[in-house]
Scaffold this motif. Structure first.
Motif, PDB file in Angstrom:
ATOM      1  N   PRO A  30      31.507 -10.445  16.658  1.00 43.80           N
ATOM      2  CA  PRO A  30      31.385  -9.131  17.310  1.00 43.80           C
ATOM      3  C   PRO A  30      31.455  -9.227  18.839  1.00 43.80           C
ATOM      4  N   HIS A  34      34.323  -7.447  21.043  1.00 48.62           N
ATOM      5  CA  HIS A  34      33.908  -6.589  22.149  1.00 48.62           C
ATOM      6  C   HIS A  34      34.663  -6.992  23.428  1.00 48.62           C
ATOM      7  N   HIS A  55      27.218  -0.703  24.318  1.00 46.78           N
ATOM      8  CA  HIS A  55      27.354  -0.849  22.863  1.00 46.78           C
ATOM      9  C   HIS A  55      28.642  -0.188  22.407  1.00 46.78           C
ATOM     10  N   GLN A  56      29.468  -0.975  21.751  1.00 37.57           N
ATOM     11  CA  GLN A  56      30.767  -0.483  21.318  1.00 37.57           C
ATOM     12  C   GLN A  56      30.937  -0.732  19.824  1.00 37.57           C
ATOM     13  N   ASP A  57      31.697   0.157  19.181  1.00 36.90           N
ATOM     14  CA  ASP A  57      32.064  -0.089  17.791  1.00 36.90           C
ATOM     15  C   ASP A  57      33.242  -1.063  17.788  1.00 36.90           C
ATOM     16  N   VAL A  58      33.001  -2.262  17.293  1.00 27.60           N
ATOM     17  CA  VAL A  58      34.063  -3.267  17.348  1.00 27.60           C
ATOM     18  C   VAL A  58      34.762  -3.436  15.999  1.00 27.60           C
ATOM     19  N   GLY A  59      34.481  -2.549  15.082  1.00 28.84           N
ATOM     20  CA  GLY A  59      35.155  -2.616  13.786  1.00 28.84           C
ATOM     21  C   GLY A  59      34.442  -3.556  12.834  1.00 28.84           C
ATOM     22  N   GLY A  60      34.861  -3.512  11.596  1.00 31.89           N
ATOM     23  CA  GLY A  60      34.203  -4.323  10.573  1.00 31.89           C
ATOM     24  C   GLY A  60      34.987  -5.585  10.282  1.00 31.89           C
TER      25      GLY A  60
END
Lengths: 231, 58
Positions: A30, A34, A55-60
């Motif tokens: 993660p 990022h 805080h970022q959504d970095v995908g799954g």
């Protein structure tokens, strides 16, 4: 002897590699994803005013990408396992006991030589950070790992101050000579992410190496059980 | 008896050094190919692992 070393190495490398891969995917990946948002320009840190949320959504999970990472982590740790179990064979031939508990010490030694020593001057780097020429860094990396591994072996198995003194020189030399460093710092990635990445990569490396040493000692002892024990 | 023991010990010691050198070469080759060869396909496939393992990557 060859069969025992290779079998032990394959089992230990595979087991430790899977655990290392799981830890890396959960804790390190993660931070890397990022950082790639900054590397690719989706996020900009050093702008006029930095209002980018930390805080970022970095995908799954990306099956292809992460699957390859698992495969290559297992391969890398299998490579390390070959060298470690080979060295264990040499040590047990000379009368040193090798088992899972002592293997933990072997793992700590391997971590110091292969992960921590190079990181002292060339810390694990995020994509997008400034760095010197890759070939120069690779040469320095291999030299540092070789010198540090010999030093760790001299500390563990040396019997006099000449051996321990040589170990200290071998540990210090790569850092006194110095790692190849970039001319200028131009990375677009926030230093906080770089610090977190280095810390996590080292922490996961420590866990993986201790696991590798433990498995290597365990499988080596299993492979050699029943064989005549050296005095 | 002593001669036999010495003989066995020498043979075993020789094979451990041989096995260590073979393991060192195989292990080193695996680490070099997976972690350090810059060929594009290999680099891309191993990219995340190279960074996470602290290898010089780019």
């Amino acid at each position: 002897m060859y069969g025992k070393v290779f079998t032990g190495a394959l089992f230990a490398g595979f087991a430790a590699g899977l655990i290392a891969a799981a830890l890396q995917l959960y804790f390190v990946q993660p931070v890397l994803l990022h950082a790639e948002l900054y590397e690719g320009g989706d996020l900009i840190h050093f702008g006029s005013e930095s209002t980018v949320p930390a805080h970022q959504d970095v995908g799954g999970i990306d099956l292809m990408r992460d699957g390859l990472s698992v495969l290559f982590t297992v391969l890398v740790y299998t490579g390390y396992a070959f060298i470690m179990v080979g060295a264990m064979a040499l040590a047990s031939e000379r009368g040193h006991s090798v088992d899972a508990r002592r293997g933990i010490l072997w793992g700590l030694g391997g971590f110091v030589a292969v992960h921590f020593a190079p990181a002292f001057s060339l810390p694990p780097e995020l994509p997008g950070v400034a760095a010197a020429d890759v070939v120069a860094r690779q040469i320095w990396w291999f030299g540092t790992v070789a010198a540090s591994a010999i030093a760790v072996a001299l500390i563990a198995f040396g019997r006099n101050w000449a051996a321990w003194g040589a170990a200290v020189v071998l540990l210090l030399a790569p850092h006194v000579i110095g790692a190849p460093q970039p001319e200028v710092f131009t990375g677009p990635v926030p230093p906080e992410l770089g610090g977190e990445f280095a810390g996590r990569a080292l922490g996961v490396g420590l866990a993986a190496w201790v696991t590798l040493g433990c498995f290597a000692g365990f499988f080596w002892q299993r492979e050699t059980q029943g064989a005549p024990q050296p005095a | 008896m002593n001669a036999t023991a010495t003989q066995t010990s020498q043979t075993a010691s020789g094979s451990a050094i041989g096995a260590f050198i073979a393991a060192l070469l195989i292990g080193g080759a695996i680490i070099f190919v997976t972690g350090h060869v810059q060929a594009e396909t290999l680099h891309d496939a191993a990219h995340d692992v190279r960074h996470a393992t602290g290898f010089p990557c780019h």
